[in-house]
Design a protein around this motif. Sequence first.
Motif: not given
Length: 300
Positions: A1-3, A22-23, A25, A27-29, A284, A288, A291
């Motif tokens: 995901m992009n967050i 988030a990172r 797991r 994801h792009n944050v 987070v 997920e 999403c």
Amino acid sequence: MNIFILSVGDYIYSTQRIYKEARRRGHNVQVVNHLKCSIKLSGGKPEIIYEGKNIIDDVDIIIPRIGASATRHGAAVVKEFEMNGVYSTARSLGILRAQNKVRTLQIMNRKHIPIPNTVFSVNPENIGEQIDLLGGAPIIIKLQEGTHGSGVILAESKKSAKSIIDTMYSTNTSILLQEFIKESNSEDIRVLVVGGKVVSSMKRKGVDDDFRSNIHRGGSGSKVELTEEEEAIAIKAAHHLGLPVAGVDLIRSKRGSLLIEVNSTPGLQGIEAYTGDNIAKAIVKFLEEECSAKSLKTTS
């Protein structure tokens, strides 16, 4: 995901915690300072300009961390993302409602969620009557948009209450009046709701010389077990305000537990420290799941 985490700075504890989880797991944050976002309205094209670039198509999910001083602009930025189909952990309308204590309590009262007896008025000519509607002094006087316990006053006599209220009205300060729940003993409960579930709860106790229980004002906290009624109140309150992630504050009284406030941007530092619960991870993981559910619905 992009967050995108909408926050005034990556140095803030709650922002850091969500960012790191988030990172971790995969994801792009990115932390985006909503105060530096410009909304451009032209030709029906959605644009949010940040650091010289339109970022509205670069994100799947936003996590607003909108402070009280920037509510209106922050909510406008969130609304623009929402209109472009971006999922938010706090809807723009929910942010505005939660920031206004009177609006929140009106909604809760309409939905039959128990709250302290409350009076809202701007009439300086019947202040004594307003106090009597709450059973007389002592009463609590609150600014409509105070945070962390600021703008909350205990008026112990009718004379002092009338003086404070008259002063507030004369300066066009928006306030509300509430009954004083003596048996709460300077304690309240902060409940963290994520995705319609309670993920953590903490009892907060004020210092000896202060009736307020906020951690920011020197109070302490401890993990607490909720009753089924308290869980239901917290979950319903977050739902009615349109807040997938919310901090719900309760107070225990002789009449049962009462809702006193809902926070669309609950801080994580105190409650994670006192309970040991990983709330950032819970947020987070919920995103997920959201999403994944949206992807399944799209392909089915």
